[in-house]
Each structure stands twice: as C-alpha cells, then as structure tokens.
Scaffold this active site. Structure first.
Site, mmCIF file in Angstrom:
data_model
loop_
_atom_site.group_PDB
_atom_site.id
_atom_site.type_symbol
_atom_site.label_atom_id
_atom_site.label_comp_id
_atom_site.label_asym_id
_atom_site.label_seq_id
_atom_site.Cartn_x
_atom_site.Cartn_y
_atom_site.Cartn_z
ATOM 1 N N SER A 54 0.821 -1.207 0.000
ATOM 2 C CA SER A 54 0.000 0.000 0.000
ATOM 3 C C SER A 54 0.857 1.259 0.000
ATOM 4 C CB SER A 54 -0.970 0.010 1.180
ATOM 5 O OG SER A 54 -0.310 -0.143 2.406
ATOM 6 N N GLU A 55 2.023 1.229 0.652
ATOM 7 C CA GLU A 55 2.979 2.323 0.533
ATOM 8 C C GLU A 55 4.415 1.831 0.677
ATOM 9 O OE1 GLU A 55 -0.527 4.995 1.581
ATOM 10 O OE2 GLU A 55 0.313 3.267 2.627
ATOM 11 N N THR A 56 5.308 2.605 0.050
ATOM 12 C CA THR A 56 6.748 2.445 0.233
ATOM 13 C C THR A 56 7.311 3.804 0.617
ATOM 14 O OG1 THR A 56 6.889 0.633 -1.365
ATOM 15 C CG2 THR A 56 8.924 1.834 -0.895
ATOM 16 N N HIS A 90 2.050 3.741 8.631
ATOM 17 C CA HIS A 90 2.655 2.420 8.792
ATOM 18 C C HIS A 90 4.040 2.363 8.155
ATOM 19 C CE1 HIS A 90 1.473 1.234 4.650
ATOM 20 N NE2 HIS A 90 2.274 0.193 4.813
#
Length: 298
Positions: A54-56, A90
C-alpha cells in the site's frame, strides 16, 4: 532479507517490513528505501508499483541536520502503487524501526520531513521487540457534507440506519485526509464489498487518502477498516495516518478524555491482524501513534 528494485542505477536496497504487528504475515506490509538519494520522480513510483504494497517510504538523509534538533533528519516521500501520498503512518513506523536496526541501536529518535510537515519518530523496545511512536502534524476535523456522506454510503452499499449515531461522519486530518464513518455493529464493518470506481471518484474529489470505517467496541477500543482505492489498493491492512486522524476526531467530538490511550484493531477481516495505539495528551493537539514492526523475510 532484501530485494533490489529500482529504475535507477545502482539499484537501492528495498527493505520489506510489516507494521503494527510482530508477525511478518500480519499487520501492513511496507517497503522502505533508507537511501533514496539517487532516485528521481520516476524511479520512486516505479519501485512502489512493482513492490505492490500500500505504501513504500523513500528516505534521504539531510546533511547537516535541521538547526535546533539533535535527531537525525530525513526527507521522506511515500508512494502507493498508483499515487504519492503526503503522509503514511505504517511506512513511517517501518522506516523508523529499519533505521534503528541498521544503526545497531535498537532504539533512537528521528525527525521525518514529510510532504505533510515534520514528524518526530521515536523507537524503543518492549520485550525485546522494536516499537516506533510517531507524533503527527497539527490535526484538524471538519464537517462532511451530507451529499458526500450519502455518496460514500451508496458506494459502500451501506444504509444510513446501519451507522452509529454517536459517532457522526467527519473528515479528519493528521497528515492526510480521511472520511470517518462509524458502523453500528461489528457485523456491518466485517462485510466490506464496495464499488471501487465510485468510491475512488468521490475520494479524489474530496482529496481523501482513505475512508476510515469504525466500530466502537468499548470506551477506548475500536475496530477499523480503510478502503484505499486512490492508492491502487482495495483495503489498507493497518493505517497509521488514519489512526492519527481518528485520534483527533475522537477528541474533537468529546468521545474520549483529553488525555487518553486508544487501541485500534485493524486487518482482522483481511487475515492480517494488527494493533495500533493512539495516545492523546491534554495541552498538545498532536496525536501519537505507536506500533511494532518486523522484517518480512524474502
């Protein structure tokens, strides 16, 4: 272990962590690039898209550090598979734990300069497990238009009588914008099957990062879910930015005391359970979000 993914040369090291869990199969996976100095605006989203999380988070160390602070300072950008986002909780937790482990300290303090503003992050250890605590930018809460809420409910296939009247819809911000909608029952929250293009269109129009769906289990315990179609992800398993925004929402509506510790359970309905701790302090408008993070083996 690590993977090497990049559109630039040489390839940066891409770490994989699961945040808000001690189980690599739980929580929310995040990519972390601790040295993104050689990556341009095309390389970073390409890496994030290939990784598919979902994210980096992409970190670039500042030298020298920011005046007046002893903590190491990093410029940080966050990319989802389809978009850059101003802040991601996160991936921040994962990146801070990765820094502490790389530095061999197991603990430390960092200042992340994000597109949303400066976010201090502290890492400590609890029972030998690293835990990061981020402190959000100044939050705010605003009304959600009746027509916009109706459109969100239609996209979710929820009805107005399935909502918790004590937790009215609002748009909350603590680094990113989230529409908070509270379900009256845990069963309603568990059944998530929404119209992806319709909800994405509404979210883009309102500038939302996620829609945070909430069920209050007790005075200070909540179950949450976060559809994230604007990022190219149907649902985010554990969402620190939304947790910070929800803390501001809960305080603004007087749902909790001015000094409170809230526990948010997320990811259970996806088979990736995680736990997020939200701390409110009287006299400090910022919201703190804490959680563990663990390396995902290759």
């Amino acid at each position: 272990m690590t993977t090497n993914d990049s559109a630039a040369s040489p390839s940066p090291e891409v770490l994989r962590y699961a945040a808000f869990t001690t189980d690599p199969a739980g929580g929310n996976p995040a990519g972390v690039v601790l040295d993104a100095a050689g990556l341009d605006d095309a390389a970073m989203p390409a890496i994030a898209a290939r990784l598919g999380y979902s994210e980096t988070a992409f970190l670039t160390a500042r030298n020298p550090g920011a005046p007046g602070t002893a903590e190491p300072v990093y410029d940080v950008r966050y990319f989802a598979p389809k978009a850059e986002v101003p802040f991601c909780g996160h991936a921040t937790v994962a990146a801070a734990v990765a820094l502490a482990e790389r530095d061999g300290t197991g603990a430390g303090g960092y200042l992340f300069a994000t597109p949303a503003g400066e976010v201090p992050v502290a890492v400590d250890t609890v029972g030998g497990v690293p835990r990061a605590t981020l402190t959000s930018v100044a939050p705010h809460v605003e009304a959600a238009g009746a027509d916009d809420v109706a459109e969100a409910l239609a996209a979710l296939d929820w009805s107005a009588d399935e909502l918790d009247a004590d937790l009215p819809p609002r748009i909350a911000f603590a680094g990113a914008r989230h529409l908070v909608i509270a379900a009256a029952t845990r069963d309603r929250l568990a059944r998530l099957d929404y119209d992806v293009p319709r909800l994405e269109a509404l979210m883009r129009r309102l500038g939302l990062t996620t829609v945070q769906l909430v069920r209050r289990a007790s005075a200070d315990v909540f179950h949450v879910r976060d559809p994230f179609p604007v990022g190219g992800v149907v649902e985010d398993p554990a969402t620190g930015a939304a947790a910070a925004a929800f803390g501001a929402y809960a305080r603004e509506l007087g749902l909790v005391p001015a000094t409170s510790v809230l526990t948010l359970h997320q990811g259970e309905d996806m088979g990736r359970p995680g736990v997020l701790t939200v701390t409110l302090r009287e006299g400090d408008e910022r919201v703190r979000v804490s959680g563990t993070a663990v390396r995902i083996p290759a």
